[in-house]
Scaffold this motif. Structure first.
Motif, mmCIF file in Angstrom:
data_model
loop_
_atom_site.group_PDB
_atom_site.id
_atom_site.type_symbol
_atom_site.label_atom_id
_atom_site.label_comp_id
_atom_site.label_asym_id
_atom_site.label_seq_id
_atom_site.Cartn_x
_atom_site.Cartn_y
_atom_site.Cartn_z
ATOM 1 N N LEU A 20 0.823 -1.203 0.000
ATOM 2 C CA LEU A 20 0.000 0.000 0.000
ATOM 3 C C LEU A 20 0.861 1.259 0.000
ATOM 4 N N LEU A 21 1.987 1.208 0.718
ATOM 5 C CA LEU A 21 2.911 2.341 0.732
ATOM 6 C C LEU A 21 3.432 2.640 -0.669
ATOM 7 N N ALA A 22 3.817 1.608 -1.399
ATOM 8 C CA ALA A 22 4.326 1.812 -2.759
ATOM 9 C C ALA A 22 3.244 2.382 -3.670
ATOM 10 N N LEU A 23 2.026 1.862 -3.557
ATOM 11 C CA LEU A 23 0.927 2.349 -4.400
ATOM 12 C C LEU A 23 0.598 3.805 -4.093
ATOM 13 N N VAL A 24 0.485 4.140 -2.805
ATOM 14 C CA VAL A 24 0.161 5.508 -2.411
ATOM 15 C C VAL A 24 1.278 6.466 -2.814
ATOM 16 N N PHE A 25 2.515 6.028 -2.686
ATOM 17 C CA PHE A 25 3.640 6.890 -3.059
ATOM 18 C C PHE A 25 3.609 7.203 -4.553
ATOM 19 N N SER A 68 7.055 13.863 -1.474
ATOM 20 C CA SER A 68 6.152 12.708 -1.390
ATOM 21 C C SER A 68 6.629 11.701 -0.357
ATOM 22 N N ALA A 69 7.936 11.468 -0.304
ATOM 23 C CA ALA A 69 8.470 10.515 0.667
ATOM 24 C C ALA A 69 8.220 10.989 2.100
ATOM 25 N N LEU A 70 8.358 12.290 2.342
ATOM 26 C CA LEU A 70 8.129 12.828 3.683
ATOM 27 C C LEU A 70 6.644 12.802 4.059
ATOM 28 N N ARG A 71 5.772 12.855 3.075
ATOM 29 C CA ARG A 71 4.340 12.818 3.357
ATOM 30 C C ARG A 71 3.818 11.406 3.578
ATOM 31 N N MET A 72 4.578 10.397 3.187
ATOM 32 C CA MET A 72 4.095 9.021 3.264
ATOM 33 C C MET A 72 3.747 8.558 4.677
ATOM 34 N N PRO A 73 4.578 8.842 5.704
ATOM 35 C CA PRO A 73 4.186 8.376 7.043
ATOM 36 C C PRO A 73 2.838 8.907 7.494
ATOM 37 N N MET A 74 2.533 10.183 7.198
ATOM 38 C CA MET A 74 1.250 10.762 7.587
ATOM 39 C C MET A 74 0.093 10.104 6.844
ATOM 40 N N ILE A 75 0.270 9.888 5.545
ATOM 41 C CA ILE A 75 -0.795 9.251 4.762
ATOM 42 C C ILE A 75 -0.991 7.813 5.209
ATOM 43 N N GLY A 128 -0.921 -1.439 16.390
ATOM 44 C CA GLY A 128 -1.483 -0.150 16.790
ATOM 45 C C GLY A 128 -0.540 0.622 17.696
ATOM 46 N N VAL A 129 0.074 -0.069 18.650
ATOM 47 C CA VAL A 129 1.024 0.596 19.546
ATOM 48 C C VAL A 129 2.214 1.133 18.756
ATOM 49 N N LEU A 130 2.706 0.351 17.795
ATOM 50 C CA LEU A 130 3.816 0.813 16.949
ATOM 51 C C LEU A 130 3.403 2.025 16.121
ATOM 52 N N SER A 131 2.179 2.024 15.621
ATOM 53 C CA SER A 131 1.706 3.150 14.813
ATOM 54 C C SER A 131 1.636 4.425 15.638
ATOM 55 N N VAL A 132 1.147 4.302 16.880
ATOM 56 C CA VAL A 132 0.997 5.475 17.739
ATOM 57 C C VAL A 132 2.341 5.939 18.289
ATOM 58 N N GLY A 133 3.144 4.994 18.762
ATOM 59 C CA GLY A 133 4.379 5.361 19.447
ATOM 60 C C GLY A 133 5.549 5.681 18.547
ATOM 61 N N VAL A 134 5.557 5.138 17.319
ATOM 62 C CA VAL A 134 6.705 5.320 16.429
ATOM 63 C C VAL A 134 6.315 6.058 15.151
ATOM 64 N N ILE A 135 5.308 5.540 14.442
ATOM 65 C CA ILE A 135 4.962 6.127 13.149
ATOM 66 C C ILE A 135 4.398 7.535 13.317
ATOM 67 N N ASN A 136 3.550 7.758 14.355
ATOM 68 C CA ASN A 136 2.935 9.068 14.517
ATOM 69 C C ASN A 136 3.955 10.185 14.739
ATOM 70 N N PRO A 137 4.921 10.061 15.659
ATOM 71 C CA PRO A 137 5.912 11.149 15.797
ATOM 72 C C PRO A 137 6.725 11.374 14.521
ATOM 73 N N ILE A 138 7.099 10.273 13.849
ATOM 74 C CA ILE A 138 7.842 10.418 12.597
ATOM 75 C C ILE A 138 6.982 11.136 11.556
ATOM 76 N N ALA A 139 5.697 10.748 11.483
ATOM 77 C CA ALA A 139 4.787 11.344 10.507
ATOM 78 C C ALA A 139 4.607 12.833 10.761
ATOM 79 N N ALA A 140 4.471 13.227 12.025
ATOM 80 C CA ALA A 140 4.255 14.640 12.347
ATOM 81 C C ALA A 140 5.445 15.488 11.925
ATOM 82 N N HIS A 141 6.650 15.050 12.264
ATOM 83 C CA HIS A 141 7.843 15.828 11.911
ATOM 84 C C HIS A 141 8.101 15.802 10.407
ATOM 85 N N ALA A 142 7.925 14.636 9.796
ATOM 86 C CA ALA A 142 8.186 14.532 8.352
ATOM 87 C C ALA A 142 7.185 15.357 7.554
ATOM 88 N N PHE A 143 5.925 15.368 7.967
ATOM 89 C CA PHE A 143 4.919 16.138 7.241
ATOM 90 C C PHE A 143 5.191 17.641 7.349
#
Length: 360
Positions: free
Chosen positions: A24-29, A55-62, A113-128
């Motif tokens: 899904l990441l590849a398709l969305v990118f 686009s790469a920086l926006r991927m974690p948020m999407i 879910g815990v990984l998404s909240v604890g790891v992906i979310n902070p990365i997504a916020a800064h990258a976006f």
């Protein structure tokens, strides 16, 4: 159920989830990169490398927005694949109950879910936020005016009169604006001056404007920098202008507390925080919904109908979650209730359906 079989089911779920996420990441990118390139090709300074970076920086948020569907589809794919290979049939014939081989999938969903909240979310916020800065620099100077229906607009009150502020882009969690417009009003409410700034920064007691065009009495004057007095506090501006998704999960509690100390409701931030806390359990609910349509043995021709039913049920849950979330942001219901009611209802539905089908 033995530890070996449970571990096998768990790693099967994890493997399928990883492949779903990567696919899904590849398709969305590809979609985002193509769309972004089409919008920015004619801008000065455009390069495909810049578009690739944005686009790469926006991927974690999407991808964070797609996590519930990834959890649903991976759970369905795991159970369908186990059914197709008769592994669930063999496990049931050995005396393993549905609850036992669903437990590893639920644990995997909870950890995802815990990984998404604890790891992906902070990365997504800064990258976006970083991607917005790059895109703003790319578009700098291409939007010297803000349309009347632009978002957001705020109005500040000072001793010298009111000021209406608009911007094309909001950066740095609301403390920086690109292509900003300041309408200076007289005490009678008439526009006496307009200032267009390429960038505006909120400082202690004033807005610092850079690359400014001042419109007054029909004359236009360009200045390198200017100031507009303000009594706005950073917490107020962040609550009004910053999108909750751009604030990392770990920073949300302090933002909420400070905003409320200024008398602000901070419903948007509170709703974002409560939704993130409930996300791991939402994935567990998605897994239970997937189990209601994927766990029973079915011939090849029957799988499409079951999968479609699961997709519709998961989509309905997501729509209800978004709708109730809007009520929470608007203040019609407490944010905790808005975040947890859809999750609890979906979990009770899944458990009740499985109890009826499995245990009679």
């Amino acid at each position: 159920m033995g530890w070996t079989l449970g571990r096998y089911f768990f790693f099967r779920y994890v493997t399928i989830t990883i492949w779903f996420f990567i696919g899904l990441l590849a398709l969305v990118f590809l979609i985002d990169f193509t769309e972004l390139s089409g919008r920015t090709t004619g801008l000065p300074g455009f390069t495909y490398g810049t578009a690739f970076a944005i686009s790469a920086l926006r991927m974690p948020m999407i991808m964070l927005q797609t996590v519930p569907f990834v959890g649903l589809f991976s759970a369905m794919a795991t159970l369908v694949s186990l059914n197709r290979r008769y592994e669930l049939v063999i496990a049931r014939s050995a005396g393993v109950s549905a609850w036992q081989f669903l437990l590893p999938c639920c644990i995997g969903a909870l950890l995802f879910g815990v990984l998404s909240v604890g790891v992906i979310n902070p990365i997504a916020a800064h990258a976006f936020s970083w991607s917005e800065k790059i895109e703003t620099q790319l578009r700098s100077g291409k939007s010297n005016a803000v349309s009347a229906d632009a978002e957001p607009w705020i109005r500040q009150k000072t001793s010298t009169g009111d000021t209406i502020i608009g911007a094309r882009a909001i950066l740095n969690q609301g403390l920086e604006m690109a292509d900003a417009v300041f309408f200076i009003l007289s005490p009678q409410g008439d526009i006496v001056e307009r200032k267009d700034a390429a960038h505006a920064f909120l400082r202690d007691g004033y807005w610092e404007l850079q690359d400014v065009k001042v419109f007054r009495d029909g004359n236009i004057q360009s200045v390198a920098s200017d100031r507009v007095s303000t009594n706005l506090k950073p917490e107020f501006v962040q609550e009004r202008l910053a999108r909750p998704e751009t604030i990392p999960f770990y920073d949300l509690p302090s933002k909420i507390e400070v905003a409320r100390s200024f008398g602000l409701k901070a419903n948007a931030f509170a709703m974002q925080f409560d939704s993130l806390v409930a996300l791991p359990f939402l994935l567990v609910a998605m897994t239970l919904i997937a189990a209601t349509v994927s766990m029973r043995f079915a011939r090849m021709g029957q799988s499409a109908t079951m999968i479609l039913g699961g997709v519709l049920a998961g989509f309905l849950l997501y729509v209800v979650t978004v709708l109730v979330k809007a009520f929470g942001v608007a203040g019609f219901v407490p944010t905790v209730v808005a975040a947890w009611v859809p999750v609890v209802v979906a979990m009770f539905f899944g458990v009740t359906f499985l109890l009826y089908k499995e245990d009679g």
